[in-house]
Design a protein around this motif. Sequence first.
Motif, PDB file in Angstrom:
ATOM      1  N   ASP A  74       0.623  -1.375  -0.111  1.00 35.04           N
ATOM      2  CA  ASP A  74      -0.055   0.034   0.133  1.00 35.04           C
ATOM      3  C   ASP A  74       0.702   1.031  -0.060  1.00 35.04           C
ATOM      4  N   GLY A  75       2.077   0.884   0.361  1.00 33.35           N
ATOM      5  CA  GLY A  75       2.865   2.266   0.356  1.00 33.35           C
ATOM      6  C   GLY A  75       4.259   2.218   0.677  1.00 33.35           C
ATOM      7  N   LEU A  76       5.063   3.148   0.431  1.00 34.29           N
ATOM      8  CA  LEU A  76       6.672   3.349   0.567  1.00 34.29           C
ATOM      9  C   LEU A  76       7.130   4.404   1.351  1.00 34.29           C
ATOM     10  N   LEU A  77       8.052   4.289   2.241  1.00 33.76           N
ATOM     11  CA  LEU A  77       8.728   5.482   2.564  1.00 33.76           C
ATOM     12  C   LEU A  77      10.219   5.302   1.887  1.00 33.76           C
ATOM     13  N   VAL A  78      10.886   6.512   1.570  1.00 35.88           N
ATOM     14  CA  VAL A  78      12.223   6.673   1.016  1.00 35.88           C
ATOM     15  C   VAL A  78      13.035   7.472   1.666  1.00 35.88           C
ATOM     16  N   THR A  79      14.164   6.982   2.065  1.00 38.59           N
ATOM     17  CA  THR A  79      15.023   7.938   2.802  1.00 38.59           C
ATOM     18  C   THR A  79      16.448   7.808   1.906  1.00 38.59           C
ATOM     19  N   ILE A  80      17.704   8.456   2.437  1.00 33.32           N
ATOM     20  CA  ILE A  80      18.717   8.571   1.770  1.00 33.32           C
ATOM     21  C   ILE A  80      19.166   7.346   0.850  1.00 33.32           C
ATOM     22  N   PRO A  81      19.729   7.281  -0.285  1.00 30.73           N
ATOM     23  CA  PRO A  81      19.889   8.371  -1.090  1.00 30.73           C
ATOM     24  C   PRO A  81      18.930   8.368  -2.091  1.00 30.73           C
ATOM     25  N   HIS A  82      17.664   7.909  -1.965  1.00 28.29           N
ATOM     26  CA  HIS A  82      16.676   7.635  -3.131  1.00 28.29           C
ATOM     27  C   HIS A  82      15.636   8.665  -3.346  1.00 28.29           C
ATOM     28  N   LYS A  83      15.748   9.904  -2.571  1.00 23.61           N
ATOM     29  CA  LYS A  83      14.442  10.548  -2.597  1.00 23.61           C
ATOM     30  C   LYS A  83      14.168  11.226  -4.049  1.00 23.61           C
ATOM     31  N   ALA A  84      15.291  11.611  -4.823  1.00 21.86           N
ATOM     32  CA  ALA A  84      15.164  12.217  -6.138  1.00 21.86           C
ATOM     33  C   ALA A  84      14.976  11.301  -7.190  1.00 21.86           C
ATOM     34  N   THR A  85      15.600  10.010  -7.112  1.00 18.41           N
ATOM     35  CA  THR A  85      14.973   8.978  -8.034  1.00 18.41           C
ATOM     36  C   THR A  85      13.413   8.540  -7.639  1.00 18.41           C
ATOM     37  N   ALA A  86      13.125   8.601  -6.575  1.00 18.85           N
ATOM     38  CA  ALA A  86      11.951   8.135  -6.290  1.00 18.85           C
ATOM     39  C   ALA A  86      10.817   9.182  -7.014  1.00 18.85           C
ATOM     40  N   LEU A  87      11.207  10.427  -7.027  1.00 16.93           N
ATOM     41  CA  LEU A  87      10.363  11.551  -7.695  1.00 16.93           C
ATOM     42  C   LEU A  87      10.161  11.176  -9.243  1.00 16.93           C
ATOM     43  N   GLU A  88      11.404  10.605  -9.738  1.00 16.56           N
ATOM     44  CA  GLU A  88      11.316  10.410 -11.120  1.00 16.56           C
ATOM     45  C   GLU A  88      10.432   8.980 -11.567  1.00 16.56           C
ATOM     46  N   LEU A  89      10.403   8.234 -10.582  1.00 20.57           N
ATOM     47  CA  LEU A  89       9.492   6.901 -10.616  1.00 20.57           C
ATOM     48  C   LEU A  89       8.255   6.999 -10.419  1.00 20.57           C
ATOM     49  N   ALA A  90       8.005   7.833  -9.685  1.00 23.01           N
ATOM     50  CA  ALA A  90       6.418   8.253  -9.192  1.00 23.01           C
ATOM     51  C   ALA A  90       5.468   8.692 -10.387  1.00 23.01           C
TER      52      ALA A  90
END
Length: 292
Positions: free
Chosen positions: A74-90
């Motif tokens: 249902d959900g993911l939390l993202v911490t260092i160093p993946h936050k910028a990459t996670a934005l691109e994958l959303a």
Amino acid sequence: MEPEAPDLCAPTRISGSTRLFAVLGDPVGQVRAPSLLNPLLARLGHDAVLIPAHVEPDGFAAVFHGLTRLKNLDGLLVTIPHKATALELADEVSPAAAAAGAVNALRREPDGRWRGENFDGIGFVRGLVAVGHLPEGKRIVVMGAGGAGSAIGAALLAAGAARLTLCDPDTARLHGLLARLEEHWPGRAAGEVTPALGDADIVVNATPLGMRADDPRPFPLHALSPRCVVADVIMKPRETALLKAAAALGHPVLHGAHMLDHQLDLYRAFFRLDEAPAGRTATPRTGEGPAR
């Protein structure tokens, strides 16, 4: 009466109907989200669990795509160093996340799409205000323009900081953040590789420096004015070498735990945890790329 200690040997109640959440990071041993969100899930009656997942940068995209195909995630939390990459994958992101250029939470929507949000900044600001340090009208320096630093910088400007100086040796990342901030708060943010700290009211360490005992300090304390607030986003150890030294010199300090503690209610709303617990089904994401 002393509070009853938790039974650390009690079995975890996980079944075939348990819903999943995960927090992704590299490293991941320092994360506090499981110790905060799992008790909340239990108190609210959700058959759900949040687990930590250690994911190196070169495997993040593959892990993300694999996890998001799990129908009971249902959900993911993202911490260092993946936050910028996670934005691109959303599949879509909030305006706050877009301004920061980073995502630290994603939820599955009913149609199977993944929506990204960033709560680091508002969590940090709420923690700062809760201990009496109002950012409005202040001169603030943020060391680090990564995921956390980007979100914190945007939130500080939204909270009325008079001047924000961002510092990062990665000039491309720094200039990209400044361009995004300029769109929303023109003329109030600047970037420097080596900042002038003497007139700062608040200085924030938003770098990983301090997670290990042998890390150098992210900035020299002797350059600060006596009443400058020193804040750190690192949560483990709680008393980083930077904060210990700053407190010894008489500076007010803000621990990294405040940033996460003040995100708990935000996560609760974002993941819709106050809705009646029920099994949900959702279609896995099938899109090729982000659509924001």
